[in-house]
Design a protein around this motif. Sequence first.
Motif: not given
Length: 290
Positions: A76-79, A200-201, A207-208
């Motif tokens: 899971i992403s940090r965001a 995934f993100y 992404i940037y």
Amino acid sequence: MRAGNIRQFASLSKFQNVKEFNAHKRYFIEHHAGLFTKSEFLAFEILSQYSVVVPGVANAKIDTLVEKSAEKAGGISRASFIRMLRKAKKTGILVVHKTYRASGGFAHNVFVFQRFDLACVTKVIQRTESEVACESKDERLEMGKETINLYKNQKDKDLKIRKEIASSDNSPCQPSLEDLDETFTPDSVPRDFVHTVKPFYNMAIEIYTFWEKAKLAYNQFCFDRPLEYMVSVVIDAFKTTVFHYKNRKIKATFMQYFYGTLKGMFSVEKRREHMARVPRYNWLDEPEMS
């Protein structure tokens, strides 16, 4: 608050045992069924699983929870964790305390789950239904007129509040950079790369950042081709990183491994480019000796 062992924060617990904590958590989820996205809900569950030694209390860094999520939920992403924490704090189910080391500097967080009082919600609903049931016809007609006027006044008030919020730069309703999904990714980032990374993100800033890392690796070499013509190489590097991450072969961070993998692939591409420029001797064209 000083950093320390989880037992040090036992006094912050609102629950007698894990069973009571799980019951209140279940009531909260049932009452806020649409609050979290799928990834945010998984983040909420992971944090809950780390809150059982002291019921309803966890002491951990967000980055640690993100790493553990790869073992329990596939990553899971940090965001996603940050968005979940923001929503949970807003509803009042979660309070977050920061801790500091004795030598100075920020240490880990202390996450404290709060009790969800379902009884109060039920009593309010029951009382409202009871009062409506015993109203007379005249009372309902009179109340209908008052409701129309109240609705109109409330609508005007809400409109005024929304205008005030819109004019405020510090409004909490305005999305932050971390809240923007992949559709907000700048056009300078190739769409093929966005589509590859977003499963995934899925945040624009993530992404940037990956594409900026790709540009940084690209600048280490003097290619004849622009980076936009080498997007497939960048995508291959990302897919390779995902494979090794899922296979638990990465000891560094995901971003570091991606950067190193891409530099290796760019090095191979540079050698190919160099070989294509070097003239080759063709013995078939050699003049015949008389």
